[in-house]
Design a protein around this motif. Structure first.
Motif, PDB file in Angstrom:
ATOM      1  N   PRO A   1      29.297  85.521  60.385  1.00  0.00           N
ATOM      2  CA  PRO A   1      27.941  85.367  59.849  1.00  0.00           C
ATOM      3  C   PRO A   1      27.963  85.378  58.323  1.00  0.00           C
ATOM      4  CG  PRO A   1      27.933  86.922  61.666  1.00  0.00           C
ATOM      5  CD  PRO A   1      29.374  86.618  61.374  1.00  0.00           C
ATOM      6  N   ALA A   2      27.103  84.591  57.718  1.00  0.00           N
ATOM      7  CA  ALA A   2      27.077  84.433  56.272  1.00  0.00           C
ATOM      8  C   ALA A   2      25.673  84.672  55.744  1.00  0.00           C
ATOM      9  CB  ALA A   2      27.541  83.032  55.885  1.00  0.00           C
ATOM     10  N   GLN A   3      25.585  84.980  54.465  1.00  0.00           N
ATOM     11  CA  GLN A   3      24.302  85.010  53.773  1.00  0.00           C
ATOM     12  C   GLN A   3      24.066  83.618  53.195  1.00  0.00           C
ATOM     13  OE1 GLN A   3      23.583  88.303  51.060  1.00  0.00           O
ATOM     14  NE2 GLN A   3      25.256  89.454  51.988  1.00  0.00           N
ATOM     15  N   VAL A   4      22.958  83.014  53.547  1.00  0.00           N
ATOM     16  CA  VAL A   4      22.669  81.653  53.113  1.00  0.00           C
ATOM     17  C   VAL A   4      21.198  81.543  52.745  1.00  0.00           C
ATOM     18  CG1 VAL A   4      22.785  79.200  53.700  1.00  0.00           C
ATOM     19  CG2 VAL A   4      24.411  80.797  54.739  1.00  0.00           C
TER      20      VAL A   4
ATOM     21  N   LEU B   1      24.021  78.253  59.829  1.00  0.00           N
ATOM     22  CA  LEU B   1      25.036  78.714  58.885  1.00  0.00           C
ATOM     23  C   LEU B   1      25.115  80.231  58.860  1.00  0.00           C
ATOM     24  CD1 LEU B   1      24.263  76.265  55.939  1.00  0.00           C
ATOM     25  CD2 LEU B   1      26.329  76.266  57.339  1.00  0.00           C
ATOM     26  N   ARG B   2      23.972  80.893  58.949  1.00  0.00           N
ATOM     27  CA  ARG B   2      23.950  82.355  58.919  1.00  0.00           C
ATOM     28  C   ARG B   2      24.588  82.960  60.157  1.00  0.00           C
ATOM     29  NH1 ARG B   2      17.726  81.799  57.370  1.00  0.00           N
ATOM     30  NH2 ARG B   2      17.862  81.704  55.081  1.00  0.00           N
ATOM     31  N   ALA B   3      24.391  82.315  61.297  1.00  0.00           N
ATOM     32  CA  ALA B   3      24.844  82.894  62.566  1.00  0.00           C
ATOM     33  C   ALA B   3      26.345  82.775  62.755  1.00  0.00           C
ATOM     34  CB  ALA B   3      24.110  82.217  63.729  1.00  0.00           C
ATOM     35  N   GLY B   4      26.978  81.794  62.110  1.00  0.00           N
ATOM     36  CA  GLY B   4      28.391  81.514  62.344  1.00  0.00           C
ATOM     37  C   GLY B   4      28.535  80.133  62.953  1.00  0.00           C
ATOM     38  N   VAL B   5      29.445  79.337  62.420  1.00  0.00           N
ATOM     39  CA  VAL B   5      29.587  77.941  62.811  1.00  0.00           C
ATOM     40  C   VAL B   5      30.909  77.747  63.547  1.00  0.00           C
ATOM     41  CG1 VAL B   5      29.623  75.559  61.977  1.00  0.00           C
ATOM     42  CG2 VAL B   5      28.267  77.279  60.762  1.00  0.00           C
TER      43      VAL B   5
END
Length: 225
Positions: free
Chosen positions: A101-104, A88-92
């Motif tokens: 990229p996200a903060q999860v 999820l952080r890397a990009g889906v």
């Protein structure tokens, strides 16, 4: 100064003022004339929705070029693994686009209002809560992201948009504040030069870090939703 309305959208409410034959709409909750949503929130999602009658402010909030972070508390089905968090952080890759990229991170169940209707659980399947911060707003993006990594979303609550938070608002409640556009973050020179061009799908940003800032919301944490 511009007027901004912070509204806690209940589950099942459609983000429109015109009547709907199946669902309640914003018209059933907001009697203020001349305000419109700055962005959207799915009918089956809950939480913070921003509304304003000021075109410039609406543009600053809803235009993806400003990259206002959106914070979601997401109840998912299953036990989360570090590999799923990293994905999820890397990009889906969702097929039609790749998320930024996200903060999860995994969080304790937040002390939220009771959802109506309640979430349907499977007694044999565990669940947990994630905090997901994204700077995009594609259709059903968070739900698609969690489903892609094997964590179907059971409940989704938007807790913050940029500097604005639910901050104790209950479902159907709203708060009016004054906002100065000059106090909002501005685009950098490089971002201004890049306006009108598509950003790379996997642009490296600080949003991919594992541990984001601790939320300052006034909802207490408790062990069960």
């Amino acid at each position: 100064m511009s007027q901004l309305i912070l509204f806690n959208k209940p589950y099942g409410v459609i983000c429109q003022f015109s009547q709907h034959e199946l669902h309640p709409t914003l018209k059933d909750h907001i009697a203020l004339p001349g305000v419109y949503p700055a962005g959207r929130l799915d009918t089956d999602s809950e939480g913070l929705l921003l509304l304003t009658g000021e075109g410039a402010l609406q543009h600053r909030i809803s235009d993806p070029r400003w990259k206002l972070p959106k914070t979601y508390w997401v109840q998912v089905e299953g036990r989360v693994s570090e590999e799923q968090l990293e994905a999820l952080r890397a990009g889906v890759d969702l097929g039609d686009f790749v998320t930024r990229p996200a903060q999860v991170r995994q969080i304790e169940p937040p002390a939220l209002w009771e959802r109506k209707p309640p979430v349907r659980f499977r007694k044999t399947v565990p669940d947990c809560w994630l905090e997901i911060i994204i700077s995009e707003g594609k259709n059903r993006q968070v739900r698609r992201m969690t489903a892609k990594v094997g964590l179907p979303t059971l409940r989704l609550v938007r807790a913050a948009i940029g500097p604005w938070q639910l901050d104790g608002l209950q479902p159907g409640e709203l708060r009016s504040i004054s906002v100065n556009l000059e106090d909002l973050p501005a685009l950098s020179h490089a971002e201004r030069l890049g306006q009108g061009r598509d950003a790379p799908a996997r642009k490296s940003t600080a949003a991919g870090s594992k541990a984001g800032p601790q939320p300052s919301f006034r909802f207490a944490r408790r062990n069960k939703p």
